[in-house]
Design a protein around this motif. Structure first.
Motif, PDB file in Angstrom:
ATOM      1  N   THR A 123       0.866  -1.176   0.000  1.00  0.00           N
ATOM      2  CA  THR A 123       0.000   0.000   0.000  1.00  0.00           C
ATOM      3  C   THR A 123       0.904   1.227   0.000  1.00  0.00           C
ATOM      4  N   SER A 124       0.706   2.125  -0.961  1.00  0.00           N
ATOM      5  CA  SER A 124       1.530   3.337  -1.035  1.00  0.00           C
ATOM      6  C   SER A 124       0.982   4.402  -0.085  1.00  0.00           C
ATOM      7  N   GLN A 125       1.734   5.489   0.054  1.00  0.00           N
ATOM      8  CA  GLN A 125       1.341   6.561   0.978  1.00  0.00           C
ATOM      9  C   GLN A 125      -0.002   7.183   0.608  1.00  0.00           C
ATOM     10  N   ASP A 126      -0.371   7.161  -0.666  1.00  0.00           N
ATOM     11  CA  ASP A 126      -1.657   7.763  -1.075  1.00  0.00           C
ATOM     12  C   ASP A 126      -2.817   6.768  -1.000  1.00  0.00           C
ATOM     13  N   GLY A 127      -2.553   5.549  -0.486  1.00  0.00           N
ATOM     14  CA  GLY A 127      -3.616   4.567  -0.310  1.00  0.00           C
ATOM     15  C   GLY A 127      -3.776   3.579  -1.457  1.00  0.00           C
ATOM     16  N   THR A 128      -3.012   3.759  -2.526  1.00  0.00           N
ATOM     17  CA  THR A 128      -3.060   2.818  -3.643  1.00  0.00           C
ATOM     18  C   THR A 128      -2.519   1.474  -3.185  1.00  0.00           C
ATOM     19  N   THR A 129      -3.229   0.392  -3.503  1.00  0.00           N
ATOM     20  CA  THR A 129      -2.741  -0.949  -3.176  1.00  0.00           C
ATOM     21  C   THR A 129      -2.225  -1.611  -4.440  1.00  0.00           C
ATOM     22  N   GLY A 130      -1.305  -2.538  -4.263  1.00  0.00           N
ATOM     23  CA  GLY A 130      -0.740  -3.204  -5.430  1.00  0.00           C
ATOM     24  C   GLY A 130      -0.168  -4.557  -5.090  1.00  0.00           C
ATOM     25  N   LYS A 131       0.246  -5.250  -6.150  1.00  0.00           N
ATOM     26  CA  LYS A 131       0.805  -6.587  -5.976  1.00  0.00           C
ATOM     27  C   LYS A 131       1.898  -6.835  -7.006  1.00  0.00           C
ATOM     28  N   GLN A 132       2.973  -7.457  -6.545  1.00  0.00           N
ATOM     29  CA  GLN A 132       4.023  -7.966  -7.419  1.00  0.00           C
ATOM     30  C   GLN A 132       3.965  -9.482  -7.350  1.00  0.00           C
ATOM     31  N   SER A 133       4.060 -10.124  -8.489  1.00  0.00           N
ATOM     32  CA  SER A 133       4.129 -11.577  -8.550  1.00  0.00           C
ATOM     33  C   SER A 133       5.228 -11.928  -9.551  1.00  0.00           C
ATOM     34  N   GLN A 134       6.304 -12.563  -9.054  1.00  0.00           N
ATOM     35  CA  GLN A 134       7.475 -12.808  -9.891  1.00  0.00           C
ATOM     36  C   GLN A 134       8.047 -14.205  -9.664  1.00  0.00           C
ATOM     37  N   ASN A 135       8.660 -14.727 -10.718  1.00  0.00           N
ATOM     38  CA  ASN A 135       9.465 -15.939 -10.622  1.00  0.00           C
ATOM     39  C   ASN A 135      10.906 -15.499 -10.459  1.00  0.00           C
ATOM     40  N   ALA A 136      11.603 -16.086  -9.483  1.00  0.00           N
ATOM     41  CA  ALA A 136      12.984 -15.704  -9.189  1.00  0.00           C
ATOM     42  C   ALA A 136      13.923 -16.873  -9.444  1.00  0.00           C
ATOM     43  N   GLU A 137      15.137 -16.536  -9.882  1.00  0.00           N
ATOM     44  CA  GLU A 137      16.164 -17.559 -10.097  1.00  0.00           C
ATOM     45  C   GLU A 137      17.536 -16.956  -9.854  1.00  0.00           C
ATOM     46  N   VAL A 138      18.387 -17.678  -9.115  1.00  0.00           N
ATOM     47  CA  VAL A 138      19.776 -17.263  -8.907  1.00  0.00           C
ATOM     48  C   VAL A 138      20.575 -17.764 -10.110  1.00  0.00           C
ATOM     49  N   LEU A 139      21.067 -16.816 -10.913  1.00  0.00           N
ATOM     50  CA  LEU A 139      21.746 -17.163 -12.169  1.00  0.00           C
ATOM     51  C   LEU A 139      23.227 -17.430 -12.001  1.00  0.00           C
ATOM     52  N   SER A 140      23.898 -16.679 -11.105  1.00  0.00           N
ATOM     53  CA  SER A 140      25.350 -16.836 -10.986  1.00  0.00           C
ATOM     54  C   SER A 140      25.839 -16.294  -9.654  1.00  0.00           C
TER      55      SER A 140
END
Length: 195
Positions: free
Chosen positions: A112-129
């Motif tokens: 939730t940002s300071q102005d009240g906007t809500t959001g979502k991140q959805s990511q696939n992660a991988e350690v490459l090196s």
């Protein structure tokens, strides 16, 4: 004789390459890894594909005495270091400890940002090196972690994104972040680190 020299040379090169990318599993830092006076400074800049600069500046964090314990300054706030070293109790964490080359996981973050906007991140992660990486603050052994996915918010924003994080165990933090999110490109790089 010439063939033996070529084979020996190839083996030496392959051994050196293998050494750079081999890594042990690296655990999350603990409270005892931090010392008063330890300091990180990053520069950052975010620009749209049309050239509009949306963010540009520096971010400084420092380990200080906070009510008799270790604290870390974040902007105008100071929080206990115990908050940043406690294990994340999430099935979809930012960093899935221990870090190791080839490891993959799912990262999700609701905000939730300071102005009240809500959001979502959805990511696939991988350690490459895991290898030497050079930034303005110096050269460090670092994990390259790639995150790919999507960011959405309550205002109807939706964008595909790719982030590359360089995480350096000796610094206990990231040394560079490169993010592409829709028409926005953001780079944050460590320019100073001191103990």
């Amino acid at each position: 004789m010439k063939n033996r020299f070529i084979i020996l040379f190839v083996l030496i090169i392959l051994s050196a390459c293998n050494h750079k990318t081999k890594s042990r599993a690296y655990q999350q830092p603990t409270l005892t890894d931090y010392t008063i006076g330890e300091k990180w400074v990053w520069k950052y800049k975010g620009v749209t594909t049309e050239g509009e600069v949306r963010s540009n500046g520096t971010d400084t964090r420092e380990i200080v005495d906070f009510k008799g314990n270790l604290g870390i300054t974040i902007g105008k706030d100071t929080i206990p270091v115990t908050e940043i070293v406690k294990p994340e109790e999430s099935k979809t964490p930012k960093y899935d400890w221990p870090l190791k080359v080839g490891k993959k996981w799912k990262y999700e973050n609701n905000w939730t940002s300071q102005d009240g906007t809500t959001g979502k991140q959805s990511q696939n992660a991988e350690v490459l090196s895991y290898q030497e990486e050079t930034v303005e603050a110096g050269t460090f052994m670092a994990y390259t972690i790639k995150y790919t996915g999507k960011t959405t918010n309550s205002r109807g924003y939706s964008a595909d994104e790719t982030e590359i994080w360089l995480y350096a165990p000796d610094v206990k933090n990231f040394i560079k972040l490169t993010q592409n999110q829709g028409d926005f490109h953001y780079v944050e790089e460590l320019i100073e680190y001191s103990k």
